[in-house]
Motif scaffolding. Structure first.
Motif, PDB file in Angstrom:
ATOM      1  N   HIS A  49       0.709  -0.932  -0.147  1.00 48.77           N
ATOM      2  CA  HIS A  49      -0.569   0.097  -0.369  1.00 48.77           C
ATOM      3  C   HIS A  49       0.548   0.980  -0.073  1.00 48.77           C
ATOM      4  O   HIS A  49       0.294   2.302   0.368  1.00 48.77           O
ATOM      5  CB  HIS A  49      -0.710  -0.157   0.900  1.00 48.77           C
ATOM      6  CG  HIS A  49      -1.647  -1.142   1.255  1.00 48.77           C
ATOM      7  ND1 HIS A  49      -2.246  -2.172   2.238  1.00 48.77           N
ATOM      8  CD2 HIS A  49      -2.261  -1.863   0.254  1.00 48.77           C
ATOM      9  CE1 HIS A  49      -3.000  -2.437   1.870  1.00 48.77           C
ATOM     10  NE2 HIS A  49      -3.227  -3.157   0.403  1.00 48.77           N
ATOM     11  N   TYR A  51       1.300   3.748  -1.811  1.00 48.93           N
ATOM     12  CA  TYR A  51       0.586   3.813  -3.470  1.00 48.93           C
ATOM     13  C   TYR A  51       1.973   4.439  -4.288  1.00 48.93           C
ATOM     14  O   TYR A  51       1.591   4.816  -5.686  1.00 48.93           O
ATOM     15  CB  TYR A  51      -0.569   4.974  -2.426  1.00 48.93           C
ATOM     16  CG  TYR A  51      -1.782   3.366  -2.432  1.00 48.93           C
ATOM     17  CD1 TYR A  51      -2.000   2.342  -3.001  1.00 48.93           C
ATOM     18  CD2 TYR A  51      -2.311   3.355  -1.019  1.00 48.93           C
ATOM     19  CE1 TYR A  51      -2.764   1.657  -2.759  1.00 48.93           C
ATOM     20  CE2 TYR A  51      -3.097   3.250  -0.936  1.00 48.93           C
ATOM     21  CZ  TYR A  51      -3.158   1.859  -1.129  1.00 48.93           C
ATOM     22  OH  TYR A  51      -4.409   0.972  -1.063  1.00 48.93           O
ATOM     23  N   GLY A 187     -11.489  -2.218  -2.342  1.00 48.57           N
ATOM     24  CA  GLY A 187     -11.738  -1.203  -3.221  1.00 48.57           C
ATOM     25  C   GLY A 187     -12.606  -0.058  -3.451  1.00 48.57           C
ATOM     26  O   GLY A 187     -12.172   0.359  -4.134  1.00 48.57           O
ATOM     27  N   HIS A 212      -6.535   4.044   2.623  1.00 53.32           N
ATOM     28  CA  HIS A 212      -6.127   4.113   1.470  1.00 53.32           C
ATOM     29  C   HIS A 212      -6.434   5.186   0.713  1.00 53.32           C
ATOM     30  O   HIS A 212      -6.647   5.137  -1.248  1.00 53.32           O
ATOM     31  CB  HIS A 212      -7.346   2.428   1.052  1.00 53.32           C
ATOM     32  CG  HIS A 212      -6.464   1.370   1.969  1.00 53.32           C
ATOM     33  ND1 HIS A 212      -5.381   0.053   1.397  1.00 53.32           N
ATOM     34  CD2 HIS A 212      -6.945   0.548   3.163  1.00 53.32           C
ATOM     35  CE1 HIS A 212      -5.318  -0.339   2.491  1.00 53.32           C
ATOM     36  NE2 HIS A 212      -5.920  -0.086   2.922  1.00 53.32           N
ATOM     37  N   ALA A 302      -3.617   1.839 -12.300  1.00 57.23           N
ATOM     38  CA  ALA A 302      -4.920   1.188 -11.444  1.00 57.23           C
ATOM     39  C   ALA A 302      -5.864   0.941 -12.144  1.00 57.23           C
ATOM     40  O   ALA A 302      -6.261   0.379 -12.538  1.00 57.23           O
ATOM     41  CB  ALA A 302      -4.829   1.853  -9.969  1.00 57.23           C
ATOM     42  N   VAL A 323      -6.559  -0.337  -5.332  1.00 56.94           N
ATOM     43  CA  VAL A 323      -6.847  -1.636  -5.024  1.00 56.94           C
ATOM     44  C   VAL A 323      -7.710  -2.028  -5.427  1.00 56.94           C
ATOM     45  O   VAL A 323      -8.922  -2.144  -6.165  1.00 56.94           O
ATOM     46  CB  VAL A 323      -7.693  -1.677  -3.204  1.00 56.94           C
ATOM     47  CG1 VAL A 323      -8.150  -2.891  -2.499  1.00 56.94           C
ATOM     48  CG2 VAL A 323      -6.872   0.121  -2.301  1.00 56.94           C
ATOM     49  N   THR A 366      -2.192  -4.914  -5.557  1.00 53.75           N
ATOM     50  CA  THR A 366      -2.520  -2.600  -5.588  1.00 53.75           C
ATOM     51  C   THR A 366      -0.868  -2.510  -6.332  1.00 53.75           C
ATOM     52  O   THR A 366       0.617  -3.477  -5.433  1.00 53.75           O
ATOM     53  CB  THR A 366      -1.759  -2.581  -4.581  1.00 53.75           C
ATOM     54  OG1 THR A 366      -1.505  -3.332  -3.240  1.00 53.75           O
ATOM     55  CG2 THR A 366      -3.408  -2.720  -3.579  1.00 53.75           C
TER      56      THR A 366
END
Length: 424
Positions: A49, A51, A187, A212, A302, A323, A366
């Motif tokens: 995560h 990100y 997600g 998140h 993503a 996610v 992810t």
């Protein structure tokens, strides 16, 4: 009876037989935050995560090292005692401003940040919780004395029924709604406008766990509230995702944060967040704000990952975020596919009951802003090969699929499983 007797069956063989041996696995050296050594092979880490890909950034690492050199590895006490540094207060001030709130408190973990909510809850209060909320929000309710009413995931009609029923009882207590901003297993994004509209109608407060979505969603990356142009009453978040550290934060009105500092045991009786972690989060926040291209990159990856998987025949559910939950129905099949993906060089996160509902098992995937286009293609190739062998997708790709559209900064927000853009 021996209180430890319940532990005896939990042998290594039991873990293997039940598939639990896929958890707590050890990885070796990591490479640029995107790959790692795992059981003799180099794999792409598609289960992090981090990100924005900042945990391996030299600037974040050096900030942590510099803090250790200056302050040591630990402060040896709680924030209430000898554990508060100007570094903590600087991070709190900057996070409060970034999150659009008056004040903030930093904790050693995101879990503890949610537990800090417990003193708000008295025996005359009612908490309304989405069924899919992170477990730490439920633990906060358990620590408090409030009644809890859980509403079906994302179902505002059910929530309103519960709010109305609470009013009908005539109990003169407070009401508060707990929700994740982005739900960690599915997600999907909460319907914050709908939640806050109901809160206004029924005199309730709203708390959003933005672990998140902080750093990812919104014009500046401030999370779900900014994404929808709204300000919840309180926002919590882990610092272990986009802020590339370890810790947690709770942000809201100054008087509320001040009250919680003196009443939350999770704040009063725990050691202060380490100087290295605080400095790392500060450095990551600076980079996050200065380099919006990282946010654009992770959202772009993503969207391409979602649509690449869907084009192969996979179901990625209602997610419109980084996610990406790949539905692999059946516990054994999900865990077996996880192992086969590892063999193929891709490390994902298996999510089975009780993390998700039985029959809705997923492999959570992810990617971070640090992953390359070539790594994305490797992930898709591995999923295609393993998915076909497992019978999760057809031998040939379907003729069409419903694309996922993820909102980038400056675009209209998204809502719901149909991925429909809302007009702001």
């Amino acid at each position: 009876m021996d209180i430890l007797e319940k532990c005896r069956p939990w042998t290594e063989e039991h873990l293997r037989r039940t598939g639990r041996d896929c958890y707590f696995r050890t990885i070796g050296d990591t490479f640029d935050g995107t790959e790692a050594e795992f059981e003799g092979r180099r794999v792409i880490i598609a289960a992090s995560h981090d990100y924005l890909g900042l945990s391996a950034d030299p600037r974040v690492r050096e900030a942590a090292v510099a803090a250790v050199r200056r302050f040591g590895t630990s402060l040896g006490g709680s924030r209430a005692g000898s554990g508060t540094l100007e570094l903590h207060e600087e991070l709190e001030s900057r996070l409060a401003e970034f999150m659009g709130q008056e004040a903030a408190a930093v904790l050693p973990s995101g879990y503890q940040a949610n537990l800090m909510l417990a003193p708000l809850l008295t025996d005359s209060d009612v908490v309304f919780s989405d069924f899919f909320n992170h477990v730490s929000l439920g633990e906060a309710v358990a620590l408090g004395r409030a009644k809890e009413r859980k509403f079906l995931h994302g179902n505002l009609d059910h929530l309103e029924e519960l709010l109305q029923a609470s009013d009908d009882t005539g109990i003169d207590g407070g009401k508060i709604i707990f929700t994740d901003g982005v739900f960690s297993a599915e997600g999907d994004l909460c319907d914050l406008p709908g939640l806050m509209k109901l809160a206004d109608s029924y005199r309730a407060r709203v708390v959003v766990d933005s672990s998140h979505d902080l750093g990812v969603l919104g014009q500046t990356g401030a999370g779900a509230g900014e994404h929808f142009g709204l300000r919840p009453d309180l926002v919590t978040s882990a610092l272990s995702k986009s802020l590339a550290s370890v810790g947690g934060v709770i942000a809201g009105p100054a008087d509320v944060i001040r009250y919680l500092r003196f009443h939350a045991r999770t704040a009063m009786f725990t050691a202060a967040a380490s100087p290295a972690n605080v400095a790392a989060a500060l450095a990551a926040l600076t980079i996050l704000q200065a380099e919006p291209q990282r946010r654009i990159r992770v959202l772009d990856l993503a969207e391409r990952l979602h649509n690449g998987l869907r084009a192969l025949g996979f179901d990625t559910g209602a997610s419109v975020t980084p996610v990406v939950p790949v539905l692999v129905t059946g516990r054994e099949r999900c865990l077996r596919m996880w192992q086969e993906l590892c063999t193929a060089g891709v490390f994902t996160a298996p999510m089975v009951h009780p993390i998700v509902r039985a029959g809705r098992e997923v492999l959570r995937v992810t990617l971070t802003a640090a992953h390359t286009d070539a790594q994305l293609e490797q992930v898709l190739i591995a999923f295609e090969h393993v998915g076909r062998n497992a019978g999760v997708i057809p031998r040939s790709a379907p003729g069409s699929h419903t694309p996922v559209r993820i909102a980038h900064p400056g675009e209209a927000p998204l809502s719901g499983p149909d991925n429909v853009r809302l007009v702001p």
